[in-house]
Design a protein around this motif. Sequence first.
Motif, PDB file in Angstrom:
ATOM      1  N   LYS A   3       0.781  -1.238   0.093  1.00  0.00           N
ATOM      2  CA  LYS A   3       0.071  -0.021   0.049  1.00  0.00           C
ATOM      3  C   LYS A   3       0.989   1.260  -0.005  1.00  0.00           C
ATOM      4  CE  LYS A   3      -3.564  -2.446   2.593  1.00  0.00           C
ATOM      5  NZ  LYS A   3      -4.379  -2.498   3.643  1.00  0.00           N
ATOM      6  N   ILE A   4       0.639   2.245  -1.052  1.00  0.00           N
ATOM      7  CA  ILE A   4       1.365   3.441  -0.994  1.00  0.00           C
ATOM      8  C   ILE A   4       0.643   4.479  -0.960  1.00  0.00           C
ATOM      9  CG2 ILE A   4       3.197   4.507  -2.390  1.00  0.00           C
ATOM     10  CD1 ILE A   4       4.049   1.832  -3.726  1.00  0.00           C
ATOM     11  N   LYS A   5       0.849   5.345  -0.059  1.00  0.00           N
ATOM     12  CA  LYS A   5      -0.108   6.683   0.086  1.00  0.00           C
ATOM     13  C   LYS A   5       1.005   7.973  -0.157  1.00  0.00           C
ATOM     14  CE  LYS A   5      -2.469   9.404   3.535  1.00  0.00           C
ATOM     15  NZ  LYS A   5      -2.967   9.251   4.952  1.00  0.00           N
ATOM     16  N   PHE A   6       0.823   8.839  -1.066  1.00  0.00           N
ATOM     17  CA  PHE A   6       1.251   9.999  -1.280  1.00  0.00           C
ATOM     18  C   PHE A   6       0.695  11.201  -0.361  1.00  0.00           C
ATOM     19  CE2 PHE A   6       2.480   7.346  -4.826  1.00  0.00           C
ATOM     20  CZ  PHE A   6       3.867   7.878  -4.989  1.00  0.00           C
ATOM     21  N   LEU A  91       4.155   3.632 -11.004  1.00  0.00           N
ATOM     22  CA  LEU A  91       3.148   2.779  -9.951  1.00  0.00           C
ATOM     23  C   LEU A  91       1.770   2.446 -10.585  1.00  0.00           C
ATOM     24  CD1 LEU A  91       4.404   4.340  -6.529  1.00  0.00           C
ATOM     25  CD2 LEU A  91       5.044   2.222  -7.463  1.00  0.00           C
ATOM     26  N   LYS A  92       1.401   3.237 -11.299  1.00  0.00           N
ATOM     27  CA  LYS A  92       0.021   3.243 -11.818  1.00  0.00           C
ATOM     28  C   LYS A  92      -0.068   1.926 -12.745  1.00  0.00           C
ATOM     29  CE  LYS A  92      -2.375   7.589 -10.882  1.00  0.00           C
ATOM     30  NZ  LYS A  92      -2.947   8.884 -11.397  1.00  0.00           N
ATOM     31  N   LYS A  93       1.112   1.974 -13.685  1.00  0.00           N
ATOM     32  CA  LYS A  93       1.019   0.992 -14.747  1.00  0.00           C
ATOM     33  C   LYS A  93       1.236  -0.460 -14.083  1.00  0.00           C
ATOM     34  CE  LYS A  93       0.795   3.657 -18.139  1.00  0.00           C
ATOM     35  NZ  LYS A  93      -0.551   3.371 -18.992  1.00  0.00           N
ATOM     36  N   ILE A  94       2.144  -0.471 -12.819  1.00  0.00           N
ATOM     37  CA  ILE A  94       2.375  -1.772 -12.271  1.00  0.00           C
ATOM     38  C   ILE A  94       0.812  -2.190 -11.717  1.00  0.00           C
ATOM     39  CG2 ILE A  94       2.941  -2.830 -10.180  1.00  0.00           C
ATOM     40  CD1 ILE A  94       5.636  -1.282 -10.588  1.00  0.00           C
ATOM     41  N   LEU A  95       0.005  -1.304 -11.104  1.00  0.00           N
ATOM     42  CA  LEU A  95      -1.420  -1.356 -10.728  1.00  0.00           C
ATOM     43  C   LEU A  95      -2.126  -2.030 -11.615  1.00  0.00           C
ATOM     44  CD1 LEU A  95      -3.325  -1.253  -8.257  1.00  0.00           C
ATOM     45  CD2 LEU A  95      -3.590   1.289  -8.837  1.00  0.00           C
ATOM     46  N   GLU A  96      -2.124  -1.266 -12.936  1.00  0.00           N
ATOM     47  CA  GLU A  96      -2.813  -1.827 -13.987  1.00  0.00           C
ATOM     48  C   GLU A  96      -2.740  -3.322 -14.356  1.00  0.00           C
ATOM     49  OE1 GLU A  96      -2.603   0.558 -17.519  1.00  0.00           O
ATOM     50  OE2 GLU A  96      -3.004   2.395 -16.344  1.00  0.00           O
ATOM     51  N   SER A  97      -1.635  -3.411 -14.085  1.00  0.00           N
ATOM     52  CA  SER A  97      -1.181  -5.114 -14.546  1.00  0.00           C
ATOM     53  C   SER A  97      -1.255  -6.052 -13.466  1.00  0.00           C
ATOM     54  CB  SER A  97       0.434  -5.113 -14.986  1.00  0.00           C
ATOM     55  OG  SER A  97       0.322  -4.557 -16.116  1.00  0.00           O
ATOM     56  N   TYR A  98      -1.210  -5.686 -12.182  1.00  0.00           N
ATOM     57  CA  TYR A  98      -1.126  -6.363 -11.055  1.00  0.00           C
ATOM     58  C   TYR A  98      -1.932  -5.749  -9.828  1.00  0.00           C
ATOM     59  CZ  TYR A  98       2.976  -8.235 -13.532  1.00  0.00           C
ATOM     60  OH  TYR A  98       3.797  -8.819 -14.555  1.00  0.00           O
ATOM     61  N   PRO A  99      -3.186  -5.658 -10.160  1.00  0.00           N
ATOM     62  CA  PRO A  99      -4.278  -5.095  -9.220  1.00  0.00           C
ATOM     63  C   PRO A  99      -4.192  -5.600  -7.950  1.00  0.00           C
ATOM     64  CG  PRO A  99      -5.624  -5.958 -10.755  1.00  0.00           C
ATOM     65  CD  PRO A  99      -4.240  -6.226 -11.365  1.00  0.00           C
ATOM     66  N   ASP A 100      -3.746  -6.933  -7.809  1.00  0.00           N
ATOM     67  CA  ASP A 100      -4.208  -7.966  -6.473  1.00  0.00           C
ATOM     68  C   ASP A 100      -2.858  -7.614  -5.479  1.00  0.00           C
ATOM     69  OD1 ASP A 100      -6.510  -8.774  -7.311  1.00  0.00           O
ATOM     70  OD2 ASP A 100      -5.820 -10.493  -8.164  1.00  0.00           O
ATOM     71  N   TYR A 101      -1.938  -6.863  -6.232  1.00  0.00           N
ATOM     72  CA  TYR A 101      -0.543  -6.877  -5.218  1.00  0.00           C
ATOM     73  C   TYR A 101      -0.269  -5.257  -4.726  1.00  0.00           C
ATOM     74  CZ  TYR A 101       0.374 -11.439  -7.146  1.00  0.00           C
ATOM     75  OH  TYR A 101       0.324 -12.675  -7.291  1.00  0.00           O
ATOM     76  N   LEU A 102      -0.861  -4.393  -5.257  1.00  0.00           N
ATOM     77  CA  LEU A 102      -0.758  -3.086  -5.098  1.00  0.00           C
ATOM     78  C   LEU A 102      -1.884  -2.252  -4.940  1.00  0.00           C
ATOM     79  CD1 LEU A 102       1.395  -0.536  -4.758  1.00  0.00           C
ATOM     80  CD2 LEU A 102       1.222  -0.538  -7.390  1.00  0.00           C
ATOM     81  N   LYS A 103      -1.892  -1.267  -3.845  1.00  0.00           N
ATOM     82  CA  LYS A 103      -3.036  -0.414  -3.470  1.00  0.00           C
ATOM     83  C   LYS A 103      -2.205   1.072  -3.740  1.00  0.00           C
ATOM     84  CE  LYS A 103      -6.670   1.068  -0.787  1.00  0.00           C
ATOM     85  NZ  LYS A 103      -7.527   1.002   0.596  1.00  0.00           N
ATOM     86  N   LEU A 104      -2.939   1.904  -4.410  1.00  0.00           N
ATOM     87  CA  LEU A 104      -2.069   3.331  -4.342  1.00  0.00           C
ATOM     88  C   LEU A 104      -3.338   4.344  -3.922  1.00  0.00           C
ATOM     89  CD1 LEU A 104      -0.562   3.657  -7.997  1.00  0.00           C
ATOM     90  CD2 LEU A 104       0.540   3.718  -5.514  1.00  0.00           C
ATOM     91  N   GLU A 105      -2.751   5.294  -3.294  1.00  0.00           N
ATOM     92  CA  GLU A 105      -3.439   6.504  -2.611  1.00  0.00           C
ATOM     93  C   GLU A 105      -2.861   7.727  -3.176  1.00  0.00           C
ATOM     94  OE1 GLU A 105      -5.133   8.316   1.456  1.00  0.00           O
ATOM     95  OE2 GLU A 105      -4.815   6.159   1.373  1.00  0.00           O
ATOM     96  N   VAL A 106      -3.130   8.372  -4.018  1.00  0.00           N
ATOM     97  CA  VAL A 106      -2.451   9.543  -4.622  1.00  0.00           C
ATOM     98  C   VAL A 106      -3.366  10.851  -4.511  1.00  0.00           C
ATOM     99  CG1 VAL A 106      -1.801  10.624  -6.839  1.00  0.00           C
ATOM    100  CG2 VAL A 106      -1.612   7.945  -6.463  1.00  0.00           C
TER     101      VAL A 106
END
Length: 106
Positions: A3-6, A91-106
């Motif tokens: 989980k990554i929060k900006f 990070l958004k590109k990683i999220l598009e390909s692997y949504p079960d592994y990453l959560k972004l809060e931008v």
Amino acid sequence: MTKIKFFKDGNFYYGFESRGHASSGEFEEIVCAGISALTETFYFSLLDLCGLDSEFILDKQDDGFLKIEILKNYIKDERVQFFFEFLILGLKKILESYPDYLKLEV
């Protein structure tokens, strides 16, 4: 899951916090390596390309944890904001390909 929060001050990014690992699974190592490559490149771009001294960048690291903050009097630098946008895009590109592994809060 990572989980990554900006963090923002008005329109300016000044930091982020990353917690956790990509979880076990088929793509765990790929996702972790991608996130690590992007965050390390971000940090070293601030030092080498923006010319920031490491004392102007607060960073904390531990297993599964990374927090980076830029001192607020440097956040209006266009180059600093460019590198935040670069990091977020990657990070958004990683999220598009692997949504079960990453959560972004931008």
